[in-house]
Design a protein around this motif. Structure first.
Motif, PDB file in Angstrom:
ATOM      1  N   ASN A 233      -4.091   9.005  -0.082  1.00 27.67           N
ATOM      2  CA  ASN A 233      -2.922   8.613   0.710  1.00 27.67           C
ATOM      3  C   ASN A 233      -3.218   8.668   2.199  1.00 27.67           C
ATOM      4  O   ASN A 233      -2.921   7.745   2.960  1.00 27.67           O
TER       5      ASN A 233
ATOM      6  N   GLU B 196       0.484  -3.836   4.308  1.00 30.01           N
ATOM      7  CA  GLU B 196      -0.606  -3.156   5.003  1.00 30.01           C
ATOM      8  C   GLU B 196      -1.567  -2.524   3.998  1.00 30.01           C
ATOM      9  O   GLU B 196      -2.784  -2.619   4.138  1.00 30.01           O
ATOM     10  N   PHE B 197      -1.033  -1.873   2.975  1.00 29.21           N
ATOM     11  CA  PHE B 197      -1.873  -1.287   1.933  1.00 29.21           C
ATOM     12  C   PHE B 197      -2.639  -2.374   1.190  1.00 29.21           C
ATOM     13  O   PHE B 197      -3.800  -2.180   0.824  1.00 29.21           O
TER      14      PHE B 197
ATOM     15  N   SER C 255      -3.600   5.416   4.432  1.00 30.96           N
ATOM     16  CA  SER C 255      -2.517   5.237   5.408  1.00 30.96           C
ATOM     17  C   SER C 255      -3.068   5.077   6.814  1.00 30.96           C
ATOM     18  O   SER C 255      -2.588   4.232   7.592  1.00 30.96           O
TER      19      SER C 255
ATOM     20  N   ARG D 297       1.070   6.486  -1.966  1.00 32.38           N
ATOM     21  CA  ARG D 297       2.020   5.727  -1.149  1.00 32.38           C
ATOM     22  C   ARG D 297       1.747   5.971   0.335  1.00 32.38           C
ATOM     23  O   ARG D 297       1.208   7.005   0.735  1.00 32.38           O
ATOM     24  N   PHE D 298       2.164   5.016   1.125  1.00 30.72           N
ATOM     25  CA  PHE D 298       1.898   5.045   2.561  1.00 30.72           C
ATOM     26  C   PHE D 298       2.653   6.178   3.247  1.00 30.72           C
ATOM     27  O   PHE D 298       3.779   6.507   2.892  1.00 30.72           O
TER      28      PHE D 298
ATOM     29  N   LEU E  69       4.945  -2.229   4.772  1.00 30.20           N
ATOM     30  CA  LEU E  69       3.961  -1.188   4.538  1.00 30.20           C
ATOM     31  C   LEU E  69       3.105  -1.498   3.320  1.00 30.20           C
ATOM     32  O   LEU E  69       1.904  -1.242   3.306  1.00 30.20           O
TER      33      LEU E  69
ATOM     34  N   ALA F 107      -4.653   1.688   7.177  1.00 29.48           N
ATOM     35  CA  ALA F 107      -3.655   0.626   7.247  1.00 29.48           C
ATOM     36  C   ALA F 107      -2.907   0.599   8.574  1.00 29.48           C
ATOM     37  O   ALA F 107      -2.132  -0.329   8.829  1.00 29.48           O
ATOM     38  N   SER F 108      -3.137   1.599   9.427  1.00 27.99           N
ATOM     39  CA  SER F 108      -2.350   1.741  10.663  1.00 27.99           C
ATOM     40  C   SER F 108      -3.178   1.377  11.883  1.00 27.99           C
ATOM     41  O   SER F 108      -3.349   2.178  12.805  1.00 27.99           O
TER      42      SER F 108
END
Length: 371
Positions: free
Chosen positions: A215, A27-28, A219, A55-56, A24, A222-223
């Motif tokens: 966040n 990804e960030f 997130s 945070r993710f 994760l 990043a997904s």
């Protein structure tokens, strides 16, 4: 048969958590690298993402994908709950896997009867509890749900048209009369409609989100693969074909979120505001009037003349909203309610949303809270 010690199992579990966390973080890191490549100052990106609260989370993309999946294919968890709720007297509609108003009313009734938080949210755990339950819903609960089914879906958000929420609207209306009149003079938006919109969006500034906008947007950005958030699909029978569809939707939404994230950084830099301290909706809308960052860059207004567009400042927020509505068709004619409704619909494409705003507005004018 080989036995694995508790210590070994614990070590394995810890390693899995560390690997997942590292994945994760990677990804960030990709999002941060992309922001820098697109011209956001590296120091600004580093400062924002180094904060301990940043945070993710799987929630934003997971929630969005599950909503889209359920709308297209129906949810297996919902379908099984609908079947079981029918047997227990909490539901009387078709078991189609779609969580309509009648199903959510049954969920809330089930939650009340079982001492659970009454939020209308279903889950795999609720299905497990419902399968184990043997007692049917009380007769009065069954009768109320059948009456609701006969009357059809509500025209307004019932959680808003309550004495508590209407009281919050009235309190805000009276406390901010000067700035509301200012917005009416500048943009023609009636104060009552302004407060109605703010009441629906943020309880007139009392609830601005339960996570950081940074966040949520980062997130989602990043997904870009659905596999990142599949933990929210517990209980769903996702075929390979549906997984491919989910991947395509995740890529679309990740691209949208990245664009909004980049706009959030631009907004913060332009106004010297700390974006890592901004609460937001699950999809990244911010401030008293809940603007997405790209819209804020276009329509945000410095209402108090301090050189800063601060969407968390009431004067800036309501002026920004007035500017948005005027730019989206509202003429300023206070008798032209149809055009005002059209402008509000552009703020959020939902007739229920617009009806609720107008109901609050009618209440503030001294009438009944009806659309």
């Amino acid at each position: 048969m080989m036995r694995i010690s508790f210590g070994a199992r614990l070590l394995g579990a810890c390693l899995m958590v560390l690997l997942a966390t590292a994945a994760l973080a990677a990804e960030f890191d990709a999002v941060k690298t992309r922001l820098t490549a697109d011209g956001i100052p590296a120091a600004q990106v580093k400062a924002a993402f180094s904060r301990p609260d940043v945070r993710f989370s799987v929630d934003p993309m997971g929630k969005k994908l599950l909503e889209m999946y359920t709308s297209k294919f129906g949810s297996d968890v919902v379908r099984e709950l609908q079947k079981r709720f029918t047997e227990l007297g909490y539901f009387s509609g078709p078991a189609n896997g779609r969580p309509d108003y009648l199903f959510r009313s049954g969920v809330r009734a089930f939650q009340r009867e079982h001492g659970l938080p009454v939020d209308g949210r279903y889950s795999l755990d609720m299905l497990t509890l419902a399968v184990q339950e043997q007692a049917k819903a009380p007769r009065q609960v069954q009768d109320d749900l059948k009456a609701l089914a006969a009357s059809g879906p509500p025209q307004m958000y019932e959680a808003i048209i309550t004495p508590e929420r209407l009281g919050e609207a009235k309190e805000f209306y009276l406390a901010n009369k000067a700035v509301l009149d200012e917005v009416r003079q500048r943009y023609g938006v009636p104060p009552e409609a302004t407060v109605g919109l703010l009441t629906v969006e943020t309880r007139a500034g009392k609830f601005l989100g339960d996570n950081l906008a940074l966040n949520n947007l980062a997130s989602m950005a990043a997904s870009s693969k659905a596999s990142t958030v599949m933990s929210v699909f517990a209980g769903e029978k996702v075929t390979p074909e549906r997984m491919a569809w989910l991947d395509s939707k995740a890529a679309e939404k990740a691209a949208w979120a990245y664009n909004e994230l980049k706009a959030l950084f631009t907004y913060g830099e332009r106004n010297k505001l700390d974006i890592a301290a901004m609460p937001g909706s699950i999809y990244g809308a911010i401030g008293v009037s809940q603007f997405m960052p790209t819209s804020l860059l276009r329509f945000g207004m410095d209402g108090d003349g301090d050189g800063v567009v601060d969407i968390f400042n009431v004067r800036d927020a309501v002026n920004s909203m007035g500017n948005y509505l005027r730019a989206h068709g509202f003429t300023g004619n206070l008798d032209d309610e149809a055009t005002l409704r059209e402008s509000l619909f552009r703020y959020n494409h939902s007739e229920t949303y617009v009806n609720t705003i107008m109901a609050v507005a009618h209440y503030l004018k001294g009438g009944q809270a009806l659309p």
